[in-house]
Design a protein around this motif. Structure first.
Motif, PDB file in Angstrom:
ATOM      1  N   TYR A  99       6.779   1.096  -6.354  1.00  0.00           N
ATOM      2  CA  TYR A  99       6.833   2.513  -5.999  1.00  0.00           C
ATOM      3  C   TYR A  99       7.068   3.378  -7.233  1.00  0.00           C
ATOM      4  CZ  TYR A  99       8.266   6.817  -3.674  1.00  0.00           C
ATOM      5  OH  TYR A  99       8.368   8.130  -3.268  1.00  0.00           O
ATOM      6  N   ASN A 100       8.011   2.947  -8.066  1.00  0.00           N
ATOM      7  CA  ASN A 100       8.283   3.714  -9.292  1.00  0.00           C
ATOM      8  C   ASN A 100       7.058   3.778 -10.189  1.00  0.00           C
ATOM      9  OD1 ASN A 100      10.868   4.192  -8.515  1.00  0.00           O
ATOM     10  ND2 ASN A 100      11.769   2.504  -9.659  1.00  0.00           N
ATOM     11  N   THR A 101       6.320   2.675 -10.251  1.00  0.00           N
ATOM     12  CA  THR A 101       5.124   2.661 -11.100  1.00  0.00           C
ATOM     13  C   THR A 101       4.069   3.618 -10.530  1.00  0.00           C
ATOM     14  OG1 THR A 101       5.619   0.323 -11.354  1.00  0.00           O
ATOM     15  CG2 THR A 101       3.619   1.111 -12.389  1.00  0.00           C
ATOM     16  N   CYS A 102       3.945   3.602  -9.197  1.00  0.00           N
ATOM     17  CA  CYS A 102       2.985   4.514  -8.559  1.00  0.00           C
ATOM     18  C   CYS A 102       3.311   5.964  -8.906  1.00  0.00           C
ATOM     19  CB  CYS A 102       3.030   4.369  -7.042  1.00  0.00           C
ATOM     20  SG  CYS A 102       2.201   2.893  -6.462  1.00  0.00           S
ATOM     21  N   ILE A 103       4.600   6.292  -8.880  1.00  0.00           N
ATOM     22  CA  ILE A 103       4.993   7.672  -9.146  1.00  0.00           C
ATOM     23  C   ILE A 103       4.632   8.076 -10.572  1.00  0.00           C
ATOM     24  CG2 ILE A 103       6.971   9.216  -9.460  1.00  0.00           C
ATOM     25  CD1 ILE A 103       8.363   7.936  -7.239  1.00  0.00           C
ATOM     26  N   CYS A 104       4.903   7.177 -11.518  1.00  0.00           N
ATOM     27  CA  CYS A 104       4.832   7.586 -12.927  1.00  0.00           C
ATOM     28  C   CYS A 104       3.507   7.304 -13.618  1.00  0.00           C
ATOM     29  CB  CYS A 104       5.931   6.906 -13.734  1.00  0.00           C
ATOM     30  SG  CYS A 104       7.556   7.382 -13.182  1.00  0.00           S
ATOM     31  N   THR A 105       2.718   6.398 -13.097  1.00  0.00           N
ATOM     32  CA  THR A 105       1.495   6.049 -13.830  1.00  0.00           C
ATOM     33  C   THR A 105       0.262   6.347 -12.991  1.00  0.00           C
ATOM     34  OG1 THR A 105       2.722   4.337 -14.958  1.00  0.00           O
ATOM     35  CG2 THR A 105       0.339   4.235 -15.160  1.00  0.00           C
ATOM     36  N   GLU A 106      -0.569   7.182 -13.532  1.00  0.00           N
ATOM     37  CA  GLU A 106      -1.781   7.622 -12.841  1.00  0.00           C
ATOM     38  C   GLU A 106      -2.653   6.404 -12.495  1.00  0.00           C
ATOM     39  OE1 GLU A 106      -3.515  11.258 -11.899  1.00  0.00           O
ATOM     40  OE2 GLU A 106      -2.837  11.359 -13.964  1.00  0.00           O
ATOM     41  N   GLY A 107      -3.237   6.450 -11.309  1.00  0.00           N
ATOM     42  CA  GLY A 107      -4.235   5.423 -11.002  1.00  0.00           C
ATOM     43  C   GLY A 107      -3.689   4.179 -10.328  1.00  0.00           C
ATOM     44  N   VAL A 108      -2.373   3.920 -10.448  1.00  0.00           N
ATOM     45  CA  VAL A 108      -1.846   2.689  -9.853  1.00  0.00           C
ATOM     46  C   VAL A 108      -1.961   2.747  -8.327  1.00  0.00           C
ATOM     47  CG1 VAL A 108       0.228   1.299  -9.487  1.00  0.00           C
ATOM     48  CG2 VAL A 108      -0.279   2.209 -11.748  1.00  0.00           C
ATOM     49  N   THR A 109      -1.567   3.889  -7.750  1.00  0.00           N
ATOM     50  CA  THR A 109      -1.612   4.017  -6.288  1.00  0.00           C
ATOM     51  C   THR A 109      -3.043   3.810  -5.788  1.00  0.00           C
ATOM     52  OG1 THR A 109      -0.149   5.858  -6.786  1.00  0.00           O
ATOM     53  CG2 THR A 109      -0.537   5.408  -4.483  1.00  0.00           C
ATOM     54  N   LYS A 110      -4.011   4.418  -6.488  1.00  0.00           N
ATOM     55  CA  LYS A 110      -5.416   4.273  -6.063  1.00  0.00           C
ATOM     56  C   LYS A 110      -5.854   2.812  -6.109  1.00  0.00           C
ATOM     57  CE  LYS A 110      -7.779   8.664  -6.548  1.00  0.00           C
ATOM     58  NZ  LYS A 110      -7.027   9.575  -7.417  1.00  0.00           N
ATOM     59  N   ARG A 111      -5.433   2.113  -7.163  1.00  0.00           N
ATOM     60  CA  ARG A 111      -5.817   0.697  -7.294  1.00  0.00           C
ATOM     61  C   ARG A 111      -5.247  -0.123  -6.139  1.00  0.00           C
ATOM     62  NH1 ARG A 111      -3.924   0.011 -12.659  1.00  0.00           N
ATOM     63  NH2 ARG A 111      -2.712  -1.748 -11.897  1.00  0.00           N
ATOM     64  N   LEU A 112      -4.005   0.151  -5.820  1.00  0.00           N
ATOM     65  CA  LEU A 112      -3.391  -0.593  -4.711  1.00  0.00           C
ATOM     66  C   LEU A 112      -4.097  -0.247  -3.399  1.00  0.00           C
ATOM     67  CD1 LEU A 112       0.428  -0.281  -5.544  1.00  0.00           C
ATOM     68  CD2 LEU A 112      -0.999  -2.311  -5.774  1.00  0.00           C
ATOM     69  N   ALA A 113      -4.483   1.021  -3.270  1.00  0.00           N
ATOM     70  CA  ALA A 113      -5.125   1.463  -2.027  1.00  0.00           C
ATOM     71  C   ALA A 113      -6.461   0.776  -1.805  1.00  0.00           C
ATOM     72  CB  ALA A 113      -5.316   2.975  -2.056  1.00  0.00           C
ATOM     73  N   GLU A 114      -7.101   0.392  -2.915  1.00  0.00           N
ATOM     74  CA  GLU A 114      -8.414  -0.255  -2.765  1.00  0.00           C
ATOM     75  C   GLU A 114      -8.289  -1.690  -2.264  1.00  0.00           C
ATOM     76  OE1 GLU A 114     -10.116   0.489  -6.581  1.00  0.00           O
ATOM     77  OE2 GLU A 114     -10.459   2.600  -6.075  1.00  0.00           O
ATOM     78  N   ARG A 115      -7.080  -2.260  -2.383  1.00  0.00           N
ATOM     79  CA  ARG A 115      -6.894  -3.643  -1.916  1.00  0.00           C
ATOM     80  C   ARG A 115      -6.497  -3.634  -0.446  1.00  0.00           C
ATOM     81  NH1 ARG A 115      -4.007  -7.859  -5.717  1.00  0.00           N
ATOM     82  NH2 ARG A 115      -4.463  -8.975  -3.782  1.00  0.00           N
ATOM     83  N   ASN A 116      -7.496  -3.701   0.404  1.00  0.00           N
ATOM     84  CA  ASN A 116      -7.233  -3.619   1.834  1.00  0.00           C
ATOM     85  C   ASN A 116      -6.278  -4.695   2.324  1.00  0.00           C
ATOM     86  OD1 ASN A 116      -7.856  -1.697   3.609  1.00  0.00           O
ATOM     87  ND2 ASN A 116      -9.940  -2.380   4.020  1.00  0.00           N
ATOM     88  N   ASP A 117      -6.443  -5.920   1.766  1.00  0.00           N
ATOM     89  CA  ASP A 117      -5.588  -7.025   2.213  1.00  0.00           C
ATOM     90  C   ASP A 117      -4.119  -6.701   1.938  1.00  0.00           C
ATOM     91  OD1 ASP A 117      -5.941  -7.073  -0.526  1.00  0.00           O
ATOM     92  OD2 ASP A 117      -5.823  -9.251  -0.693  1.00  0.00           O
ATOM     93  N   PHE A 118      -3.859  -6.070   0.774  1.00  0.00           N
ATOM     94  CA  PHE A 118      -2.476  -5.757   0.418  1.00  0.00           C
ATOM     95  C   PHE A 118      -1.919  -4.667   1.343  1.00  0.00           C
ATOM     96  CE2 PHE A 118       0.594  -3.299  -2.302  1.00  0.00           C
ATOM     97  CZ  PHE A 118       1.601  -4.255  -2.288  1.00  0.00           C
ATOM     98  N   VAL A 119      -2.753  -3.661   1.610  1.00  0.00           N
ATOM     99  CA  VAL A 119      -2.286  -2.558   2.462  1.00  0.00           C
ATOM    100  C   VAL A 119      -1.896  -3.096   3.842  1.00  0.00           C
ATOM    101  CG1 VAL A 119      -2.902  -0.352   3.518  1.00  0.00           C
ATOM    102  CG2 VAL A 119      -3.722  -0.903   1.232  1.00  0.00           C
ATOM    103  N   LEU A 120      -2.759  -3.943   4.414  1.00  0.00           N
ATOM    104  CA  LEU A 120      -2.443  -4.486   5.734  1.00  0.00           C
ATOM    105  C   LEU A 120      -1.230  -5.416   5.664  1.00  0.00           C
ATOM    106  CD1 LEU A 120      -6.075  -5.139   6.992  1.00  0.00           C
ATOM    107  CD2 LEU A 120      -4.508  -3.373   7.786  1.00  0.00           C
TER     108      LEU A 120
END
Length: 716
Positions: A99-120
């Motif tokens: 979560y901290n990385t998502c907040i501070c580093t651009e693009g991390v959240t988007k990368r995680l969002a693309e991994r459908n398996d991880f989101v589910l």
């Protein structure tokens, strides 16, 4: 950081027991949370740059994010009998670092969002109470940037997941659901052109992902019932003593997330418990009282945050495809009486306690939870009563009896919906929700942003087939005078508020001779009448529904042979003004002139329907050729032959395409005008007739040289 990551990598191979990982993460964590904290408390949150947050940037650069995802998901990959168990603490650390990385580093959240398996996969972590908060916070961030909406039915065991939540978790889960059930661009729904929307519908064909998700939720047993309970539960509040502590003020500046609130609540409660067990001497007691005040004031704020999320979800479901099913459930679970009981204490409570403001905003800015809750509540009322007979649940028994008495006195049959309303489900107490709303509406300061939503909510109660009793019920409570005061005396300037007031005034006065009488009594000087007309003329897009109501009412009154009606007709400034042919022509000309097929939206298409109402009434009196001829004359005066009639021709062709679509609901047009839809269709066909000898066809009034009607309009 790279060295720690290397160590973490070596200690997390498939057969390791992860025991070392925990201590390595404990070293990494503070390096990152320090930066996240700095980011969150910084007032001018700029987009994250690596220069500003070197630690998180480095952590991600050396593969930290992917490694943590792998560690978290490891147990799902192993098929052996002995499932690997990761400790809750390890999961927690992984999540908060991500979560901290998502907040501070651009693009991390988007990368995680693309991994459908991880989101589910993240959803499955929510079953664990200990890691619920961290998981929910991360999911919310990820879904916020995800390009395509997730399908709720893909979440493993969704129904049992939801039933495992306690009420607090369910409320937080609603925050997450919000993103999955609302259409991605509904925010600016009124602004999209109808051409674009129709093209989009053709393209999509089936129900959208959001609609499928709504259906999935409604299929979860007991889901709506639990939401209604959450929305209506009382705050176990000790009134009056909600002292906000100084430190709380400071915390709040970066706290706009119910999840973080939860974490604080826990701390506060634990502290309160500890301090009461630690010592029983005087100092201990004094200590407790200061500490227990904290959770109290937070409880109210907390409850407001929760109700916000829950009302939002209920509101979206009420506006969706399964509207009738949701309506039935909401009535059965007594949402409306429940909200009525919370009205004074929580929803419209005095502003004293909410001096607390998020992110250093001022108190009236639209992001304080108190304000958002009010708007959400008004939106819910609006979607609840719009064209639905359950709207009478907004009254209490005495008020329902009053409606019956009004009908009896006027010698008109009672509305079926009033007779059929189940009295065990209506509001209780001295007043129903509708009358409470009228009360606060009258006290609202002139420049308040709530006026728009209040007017919309009351107007939706009046929408549908015009009911004399409903109108009288509101007229008796001084609503007409209040609206006129706002439009004329306080010369309201806000376009949105004016539009909502004109729409409400139209619904309130339509076909109601008493309302026109009251209008004339209030607007009793030429000067006042002129201000009123200026407000109407300042923007016809905003006032055209009122123009339509006056035109329709005038037509009906002229055909009645009642002495009272004749008297009002001769005295009322508004009706005399509208009865002048030149005025109706001037409105018609301007209504057609301000819209074009390419710029039609949900908001301004009403101008087209209002111009049609004027012409349908003309057709009834066999005056249609006369009106068309007048339009042609007006074009010549403006030295621009054909420009109005060609445009009108295109608009009517679009009208046919739009309203004769099998999915379109034409009852709204019928109800609001009391003109059968068949007559609407016939009138449009007659106007569009290609026969140049027909006196009622538009083409007969456009000279050959200026004809410009064959072009097909596509979505340009």
């Amino acid at each position: 950081i790279p060295l720690l990551l290397q160590k973490l990598y070596e200690n997390s191979h498939p057969n390791s027991d992860f025991s070392e990982c925990q201590s390595i993460l404990k070293e990494i964590s503070p390096l990152l949370s320090m930066e996240a904290m700095a980011f969150v408390t910084d007032d001018n949150r700029k987009p994250a740059q690596e220069a500003a947050f070197p630690n998180t940037y480095t952590f991600d650069l050396f593969g930290g994010v992917d490694l943590l995802v792998e560690i978290l998901m490891r147990p799902t990959l192993i098929t052996q009998k002995k499932k690997q168990k990761i400790s809750d603490d390890l999961i927690k650390d992984c999540l908060s670092i991500l979560y901290n990385t998502c907040i501070c580093t651009e693009g991390v959240t988007k990368r995680l969002a693309e991994r459908n398996d991880f989101v589910l996969f993240l959803f499955t972590l929510m079953t664990n109470k200990k890691t619920f908060l961290q998981t929910a916070t991360l999911i919310e961030d990820i879904l916020g940037v995800k390009k395509e909406m997730i399908q709720l039915e893909d979440i493993p065991n969704l129904a049992s997941l939801v039933s495992s939540f306690d009420q607090q978790q369910l409320a937080n889960f609603c925050r997450i659901l919000a993103v999955t059930i609302s259409e991605l661009d509904t925010g600016s729904d009124d602004k999209h052109t109808l051409l674009a929307k129709n093209a989009q519908q053709k393209k999509n064909g089936g129900p959208s992902r959001a609609e499928v998700n709504q259906a999935t939720l409604l299929n979860i047993p007991g889901f709506v019932e639990r939401l209604c309970k959450l929305a209506t539960r009382k705050v176990s509040e000790t009134t009056g003593t909600s002292n906000f502590l100084q430190e709380l003020e400071e915390w709040y500046t970066w706290l706009d997330n119910a999840l973080v609130l939860d974490a604080l609540m826990r701390v506060a409660n634990e502290e309160a418990e500890q301090s009461s067990t630690e010592s029983s001497d005087e100092s201990g007691l004094a200590n407790t009282s200061a500490r227990t005040q904290l959770p109290q004031s937070m409880k109210i704020m907390h409850e407001i945050m929760y109700k916000l999320e829950v009302l939002y979800v209920l509101c979206v479901l009420l506006m969706g495809r399964q509207r009738n099913q949701v309506h039935k459930m909401i009535a059965e679970f007594k949402l409306i009486p429940g909200l009525n009981n919370l009205f004074d204490k929580l929803i419209w409570r005095k502003h004293s306690a909410s001096t607390l403001v998020l992110h250093g905003h001022n108190q009236n800015c639209d992001c304080s939870p108190d304000i958002t809750l009010k708007i959400q509540f008004l939106r819910l009322l609006q979607s609840f009563s719009d064209h639905h007979e359950n709207k009478y649940l907004l009254l209490n028994s005495q008020e329902l009896n009053e409606l019956s008495a009004i009908s009896l006195k006027a010698n008109i049959p009672e509305v079926d919906a009033v007779v059929n309303t189940d009295r065990s489900l209506v509001c209780d107490g001295k007043r129903g929700l509708l009358t409470r709303l009228l009360q606060v509406m009258k006290k609202e300061p002139a420049e308040s942003s709530f006026r728009f939503w209040q007017a919309r909510a009351v107007e939706s109660f009046l929408r549908g087939a015009t009911s004399y009793a409903d109108q009288m019920f509101l007229l008796k409570r001084g609503l007409l005078e209040h609206i006129l005061y706002c439009i004329v005396d306080s010369e309201c300037k806000s376009r949105d508020v004016l539009q909502s007031y004109f729409d409400l005034l139209g619904e309130l006065m339509k076909f109601n001779i008493d309302a026109f009488k009251r209008f004339n009594k209030y607007i009793n000087t030429d000067e006042k009448f002129q201000i009123f007309l200026n407000q109407i003329n300042s923007s016809l897009v905003d006032s055209n529904m009122l123009v339509r109501c006056i035109t329709l009412s005038l037509d009906r009154f002229e055909n009645q042979s009642d002495i009272k009606v004749a008297e009002v007709l001769s005295e009322c400034r508004l009706l005399s003004y509208m009865s002048q042919m030149s005025m109706r022509m001037s409105f018609l000309f301007r209504l057609i002139n301000i819209i074009h097929v390419q710029t039609l939206t949900q908001e301004n298409v009403s101008c087209l329907n209002t111009s049609l109402v004027i012409l349908m009434l003309a057709r009834r009196k066999e005056k249609l050729p006369f009106y068309l001829h007048k339009l042609q004359e007006m074009e010549y005066v403006k030295k621009y032959p054909g420009f109005i009639l060609n445009n009108f021709h295109s608009l009517l062709r679009f009208w046919q395409q739009h309203y004769l679509n099998k999915d379109k609901d034409s009852t709204c047009l019928e109800n609001s005008s009391c003109i059968s839809f068949t007559y609407w269709k016939e009138t449009v066909s007659i106007l569009l007739s290609p026969d140049r000898t027909s006196p009622c066809a538009i083409v007969s009034y456009i000279d050959e040289a200026y004809m410009d009607i064959d072009r097909d309009f596509s979505e340009e």
